[in-house]
Design a protein around this motif. Structure first.
Motif, short mmCIF file in Angstrom:
data_model
loop_
_atom_site.label_atom_id
_atom_site.label_comp_id
_atom_site.label_asym_id
_atom_site.label_seq_id
_atom_site.Cartn_x
_atom_site.Cartn_y
_atom_site.Cartn_z
N UNK A 343 0.80 -1.23 0.00
CA UNK A 343 0.00 0.00 0.00
C UNK A 343 0.82 1.28 0.00
N UNK A 344 2.07 1.22 0.47
CA UNK A 344 2.90 2.42 0.55
C UNK A 344 3.96 2.49 -0.54
N UNK A 345 3.84 1.62 -1.55
CA UNK A 345 4.79 1.60 -2.68
C UNK A 345 6.23 1.40 -2.19
N UNK A 346 6.39 0.51 -1.23
CA UNK A 346 7.73 0.15 -0.76
C UNK A 346 8.53 -0.45 -1.90
N UNK A 347 7.86 -1.31 -2.71
CA UNK A 347 8.51 -1.89 -3.89
C UNK A 347 7.85 -1.36 -5.17
N UNK A 348 6.68 -1.87 -5.49
CA UNK A 348 6.05 -1.47 -6.75
C UNK A 348 4.61 -0.99 -6.57
N UNK A 349 4.08 -1.10 -5.36
CA UNK A 349 2.72 -0.68 -5.10
C UNK A 349 1.69 -1.72 -5.53
N UNK A 350 0.47 -1.59 -5.02
CA UNK A 350 -0.62 -2.47 -5.42
C UNK A 350 -0.59 -3.82 -4.74
N UNK A 363 1.65 -7.79 4.08
CA UNK A 363 1.41 -6.37 3.82
C UNK A 363 2.70 -5.61 4.12
N UNK A 364 3.27 -4.97 3.08
CA UNK A 364 4.48 -4.18 3.28
C UNK A 364 4.15 -2.92 4.09
N UNK A 365 5.08 -2.56 4.95
CA UNK A 365 4.92 -1.38 5.80
C UNK A 365 6.02 -0.37 5.51
N UNK A 397 15.20 -9.06 9.11
CA UNK A 397 15.34 -7.83 8.33
C UNK A 397 14.28 -7.90 7.25
N UNK A 398 13.19 -7.17 7.41
CA UNK A 398 12.16 -7.25 6.38
C UNK A 398 11.23 -6.05 6.43
N UNK A 399 10.63 -5.77 5.29
CA UNK A 399 9.60 -4.75 5.18
C UNK A 399 8.25 -5.46 5.23
N UNK A 400 7.42 -5.12 6.20
CA UNK A 400 6.09 -5.69 6.23
C UNK A 400 5.92 -6.83 7.20
#
Length: 516
Positions: A343-350, A363-365, A397-400
């Protein structure tokens, strides 16, 4: 304040990291308090320190060789490539954002105070600092903005040993050319050269060494043989990806993602007696392994699309349908889910459909999770049910975050971060812990914990389960002891460098320092 010694190379993969690690172990053996330092590292293999900071694993290896705990001051800047043109920039152990190469080039000199503060703080606590450069000091388009090679050597007044890789060929030309591309002041910092990765008779090489010394007026500090010590590799240049194993009892296939991260998680699996580890890039290479591992990735969505497009996803799904085990680590764990949302376009969005092997959603944060964890497994199902009750430790170590969509999955959870106990427990009544670190369903397993295989208990149970499935037995007395093995490798490295380098000369240039 500490004395210093800097190892630079004529190119990437000249062996700087290994030479620095070996010298750290030698100085530690000789009774000195020593610490490694690399102002800027570019790598996808990273580590989380005890206080939650992220740093490159090359300096972790060097810290272990120096008999020190990894410290973020040893690697104040880490670049983690996210694409061919950009990287996540981590300063002082925390990410500050993603920058393109040109953006970082303009920004990096603002990081000099961070670099010097880290170096000076380490210097106050140690006798010797072993500094590692990056790439080559003769990148003439980058020299004026350099903060990692000659620019750093001049900032901290460090004498330099310049290493060249003879195994690739052209070592005399690369050493001579590197020195000639430096300006007069920079050349004064190079106190010696090292011929690295030599195979053959040194006597045949000696005339060339004398000619090189006459040409550049810098002594050769030693000729280091091609070493067989087993220590971690720099990520993008590892020859592990190209190895082909002979016939083995247990076949483990690791998916070689384009943006593979922390593949060092799997080095320990190479020491399971009778097992072979392969890195697979194409579905035609997959075959019929006993275990498939999907590793971490710096771009989970892009690497999932890559697997989907080249047929590897279909191959993994076929493997799973045969009730064979699949383990996903970090980004690989996220890929196993039904849905990945950004949702926050950490990588590519959507949103993107996951592999659907775990009834969960990732869910990426905005903020990156960086923590060390430890605990025990419980209620593990499938082939690795013997892990229940076993202890593990590692880091994340991770996003989300990843949370279950339905019940009847098994979850590793840790709600207290570094100091909390991590356990594996079955979800009941739709309730779930605050933070999901992993789950399993049948023979599908996912976890955010890097280093989880390093536990002797965990490694033994995985090896035994895979052997038992094939009607074989894995004996306890053959179990691998990682810490003892690493210590032997560091000592072997130090012994080899003592034999091949002029340590009296090296100690002398350290003591003399730079007076320019």
């Amino acid at each position: 304040m500490a004395k210093s010694l800097m190892i630079q190379g004529t190119m990437s993969n000249a062996g700087k990291s290994l030479l620095a690690a070996g010298l750290c172990r030698i100085f530690a053996q000789d009774g000195y308090s020593v610490a490694p330092f690399k102002s800027q590292n570019m790598a996808l293999n990273s580590f989380i320190t005890a206080d939650g900071h992220e740093m490159g694993r090359a300096q972790v290896v060097q810290a272990e060789a120096a008999k020190k705990a990894p410290d973020i001051r040893m690697n104040p800047i880490l670049l983690k490539p996210t694409s061919d043109k950009g990287s996540q920039v981590i300063v002082g152990g925390s990410p500050i954002g993603n920058l393109t190469a040109s953006e970082y080039f303009k920004y990096k000199q603002a990081l000099i105070p961070e670099i010097l503060n880290a170096y000076e703080s380490l210097s106050e606590e140690n006798d010797i600092i072993v500094i590692e450069g990056a790439g080559s000091p003769a990148e003439i388009n980058l020299k004026q903005m350099d903060i990692v090679n000659m620019g750093l050597a001049q900032m901290v007044k460090a004498p330099v040993l310049l290493a060249g890789d003879i195994d690739r060929g052209g070592v005399f030309a690369s050493l001579f050319g590197t020195v000639m591309l430096l300006d007069e002041v920079e050349r004064k910092y190079i106190k010696g050269t090292i011929i690295n990765k030599f195979r053959g008779d040194v006597e045949i090489l000696k005339p060339g060494l004398h000619m090189l010394e006459e040409l550049i007026h810098i002594p050769v500090a030693g000729v280091v043989p091609y070493l067989s010590v087993d220590l971690e590799d720099e990520d993008s240049l590892s020859d592990r990806f190209k190895r082909r194993r002979a016939a083995v009892l247990i076949d483990i296939a690791v998916i070689h993602l384009p943006r593979i991260a922390n593949f060092t998680d799997f080095n320990v699996l190479e020491h399971i007696e009778g097992a072979g580890i392969r890195y697979v890039e194409r579905v035609g290479e997959l075959g019929a392994p006993d275990l498939i591992i999907i590793p971490g990735s710096k771009n989970t969505i892009a690497d999932l699309k890559w697997m989907r497009e080249n047929g590897l996803e279909a191959g993994i799904l076929k493997h799973a349908a045969q009730d064979k085990p699949v383990i996903g680590i970090c980004g690989g764990y996220q890929m196993l889910c039904e849905v990945i949302s950004d949702p926050f376009c950490v990588e590519q969005g959507g949103h993107i459909r996951g592999m659907g092997l775990l009834k969960a959603e990732t869910v990426f944060e905005k903020e990156k999770t960086r923590t060390r964890v430890n605990g025990t497994f419980s209620d593990v199902g499938g082939i690795f049910k013997g892990l229940s009750g076993k202890s593990f430790e590692g880091y994340e170590i991770h996003m989300g975050q990843t949370l279950p969509i339905r019940n009847r999955n098994t979850l590793i959870h840790n709600s207290e971060g570094v100091s909390g106990e991590t356990s594996l427990s079955t979800l009941k009544g739709g309730n779930c812990p605050e933070k999901s670190d992993g789950m399993c369903s049948g023979n599908i397993y996912g976890t955010y914990v890097h280093g989880i295989f390093d536990s002797e208990e965990v490694l033994f149970e995985i090896a035994q389960a895979l052997m038992n499935r094939k009607g074989l037995h894995y004996y306890k007395d053959t179990a691998f002891k990682l810490k003892e093995y690493k210590e032997r490798q560091y000592d072997l490295l130090a012994d080899a460098l003592r034999q091949s380098l002029d340590m009296e000369f090296i100690y002398r240039i350290i003591e003399e320092g730079i007076n320019i």
